[in-house]
Design a protein around this motif. Structure first.
Motif, PDB file in Angstrom:
ATOM      1  N   TYR A 174       0.831  -1.205   0.000  1.00 60.50           N
ATOM      2  CA  TYR A 174       0.000   0.000   0.000  1.00 60.50           C
ATOM      3  C   TYR A 174       0.866   1.256   0.000  1.00 60.50           C
ATOM      4  O   TYR A 174       0.612   2.209  -0.748  1.00 60.50           O
ATOM      5  CB  TYR A 174      -0.917  -0.032   1.220  1.00 60.50           C
ATOM      6  N   ASN A 177       2.360   1.769  -3.422  1.00 58.14           N
ATOM      7  CA  ASN A 177       1.373   2.280  -4.371  1.00 58.14           C
ATOM      8  C   ASN A 177       1.120   3.770  -4.164  1.00 58.14           C
ATOM      9  O   ASN A 177       1.036   4.545  -5.122  1.00 58.14           O
ATOM     10  CB  ASN A 177       0.066   1.508  -4.241  1.00 58.14           C
ATOM     11  N   GLU A 180       4.060   5.879  -5.349  1.00 58.73           N
ATOM     12  CA  GLU A 180       4.164   5.918  -6.813  1.00 58.73           C
ATOM     13  C   GLU A 180       2.962   6.595  -7.464  1.00 58.73           C
ATOM     14  O   GLU A 180       2.887   6.674  -8.687  1.00 58.73           O
ATOM     15  CB  GLU A 180       4.327   4.491  -7.338  1.00 58.73           C
ATOM     16  N   GLY A 181       2.015   7.067  -6.636  1.00 57.74           N
ATOM     17  CA  GLY A 181       0.869   7.791  -7.170  1.00 57.74           C
ATOM     18  C   GLY A 181      -0.304   6.934  -7.537  1.00 57.74           C
ATOM     19  O   GLY A 181      -1.245   7.402  -8.190  1.00 57.74           O
ATOM     20  N   ASN A 182      -0.288   5.667  -7.126  1.00 59.86           N
ATOM     21  CA  ASN A 182      -1.419   4.779  -7.378  1.00 59.86           C
ATOM     22  C   ASN A 182      -2.369   4.827  -6.187  1.00 59.86           C
ATOM     23  O   ASN A 182      -1.929   4.861  -5.037  1.00 59.86           O
ATOM     24  CB  ASN A 182      -0.933   3.348  -7.612  1.00 59.86           C
ATOM     25  N   ALA A 183      -3.648   4.772  -6.442  1.00 54.74           N
ATOM     26  CA  ALA A 183      -4.645   4.997  -5.388  1.00 54.74           C
ATOM     27  C   ALA A 183      -4.622   3.928  -4.306  1.00 54.74           C
ATOM     28  O   ALA A 183      -4.651   4.222  -3.133  1.00 54.74           O
ATOM     29  CB  ALA A 183      -6.034   5.097  -6.007  1.00 54.74           C
ATOM     30  N   GLY A 184      -4.584   2.666  -4.680  1.00 56.95           N
ATOM     31  CA  GLY A 184      -4.672   1.598  -3.685  1.00 56.95           C
ATOM     32  C   GLY A 184      -6.109   1.426  -3.212  1.00 56.95           C
ATOM     33  O   GLY A 184      -6.998   2.204  -3.543  1.00 56.95           O
ATOM     34  N   HIS A 185      -6.337   0.387  -2.419  1.00 53.99           N
ATOM     35  CA  HIS A 185      -7.685   0.088  -1.937  1.00 53.99           C
ATOM     36  C   HIS A 185      -7.715   0.265  -0.428  1.00 53.99           C
ATOM     37  O   HIS A 185      -7.176  -0.532   0.319  1.00 53.99           O
ATOM     38  CB  HIS A 185      -8.079  -1.349  -2.308  1.00 53.99           C
TER      39      HIS A 185
END
Length: 281
Positions: A174, A177, A180-185
């Motif tokens: 998490y 993510n 790196e700018g990814n939203a994730g859950h």
């Protein structure tokens, strides 16, 4: 985050190694940076203004003088003779904003041309699974040099890689993510009492800093030691010495008091308050 340069000062291009603390139990990282700034006679070149860090102000921690310079929550120091930039953090990050703070610091480090970032922090001694004091106080590390967090130089020094680092673990993944700018859950992320033993390390500030520096393509090494609350000055010296070894800096050249390598910061004289009133005994 804004970097405010003091009048007549500037960032030194040759100071490509950055050392900073990650706040944790016992304040060991902050104490280690304190002794490094004092011993290298680091020059304060400015401060970092970040909305995610709680405000604070205090007396000059290192060089008390009639001018009465004040210390601020997030300050930058330079030791050009040792190619070091040092950041001292004196107040915690606003709850829930650690990743945003880490991203801002990583942006600053990348923009100012830092090549190697060393993060100093501590772990809760009560969570130490395997106790082995045969070789003295043990240094643990985590490096971006390889996917599994290992580093040849750290291994050569006899340090141990942080055991519970695993990029497939939910919190480490998490953090990666987010960095790196990814939203994730968010639904997959435990909170509060739901945190398990495997979630301890990635829930600490050093993990967010590590993930964000790594996402910026910077080489980052976290140096860690186990401690408890209390007098952790010996651990601070040990961590400061480890940072010097890693960066190839010789503390014997610092020219400390009476020929020693370390200069104890002036502010440490009252770190545990005034001495007891002897009339009580």
């Amino acid at each position: 985050m804004e970097f405010v340069v003091e009048e007549g000062k500037h960032l030194h291009e040759n100071c490509s190694n950055l050392i900073m603390p990650a706040l944790s139990i016992g304040n060991v990282g902050q104490l280690a940076v304190d002794v490094l700034i004092s011993s290298t006679r680091g020059e304060r070149i400015g401060y970092l203004d970040d909305p995610n860090v709680l405000p604070c102000v205090g007396n000059d921690a290192y060089w008390p003088s009639p001018e009465g310079d004040l210390t601020l929550p997030l300050e930058a120091y330079a030791s050009s003779s040792n190619s070091l930039t040092l950041i001292q953090q004196r107040s915690p990050v606003v709850k829930g904003m650690m990743v945003e703070f880490a991203k801002n610091v990583a942006d600053f480090a990348a923009a100012s041309g830092k090549k190697h970032v060393v993060v100093l922090s501590s772990l809760d001694f009560g969570r130490w699974q395997t106790i082995d004091m045969s070789s003295g106080l043990q240094i643990y590390y985590l490096s971006s040099s390889s996917m599994d967090g290992t580093d040849n130089d750290c291994e050569r020094f006899g340090w141990k890689r942080l055991q519970d680092y695993n990029l497939d673990q939910r919190l480490w993944k998490y953090l990666s993510n987010l960095a790196e700018g990814n939203a994730g859950h968010h639904d997959d992320i435990p909170s509060g009492d739901e945190l398990g033993e495997e979630d301890y390390s990635p829930s600490l500030p050093f993990a967010a800093l590590f993930s964000c520096f790594k996402a910026k393509g910077l080489k980052v090494t976290c140096l860690l030691c186990y401690c408890s609350e209390g007098d952790n000055i010996p651990e601070a010296f040990h961590l400061a010495d480890a940072a010097c070894r890693l960066l190839g800096v010789n503390p014997n050249n610092f020219g400390g008091n009476e020929g020693g390598k370390w200069i104890v910061p002036f502010s440490w004289q009252t770190v545990y308050g005034p001495p007891p009133d002897m009339s009580l005994f």
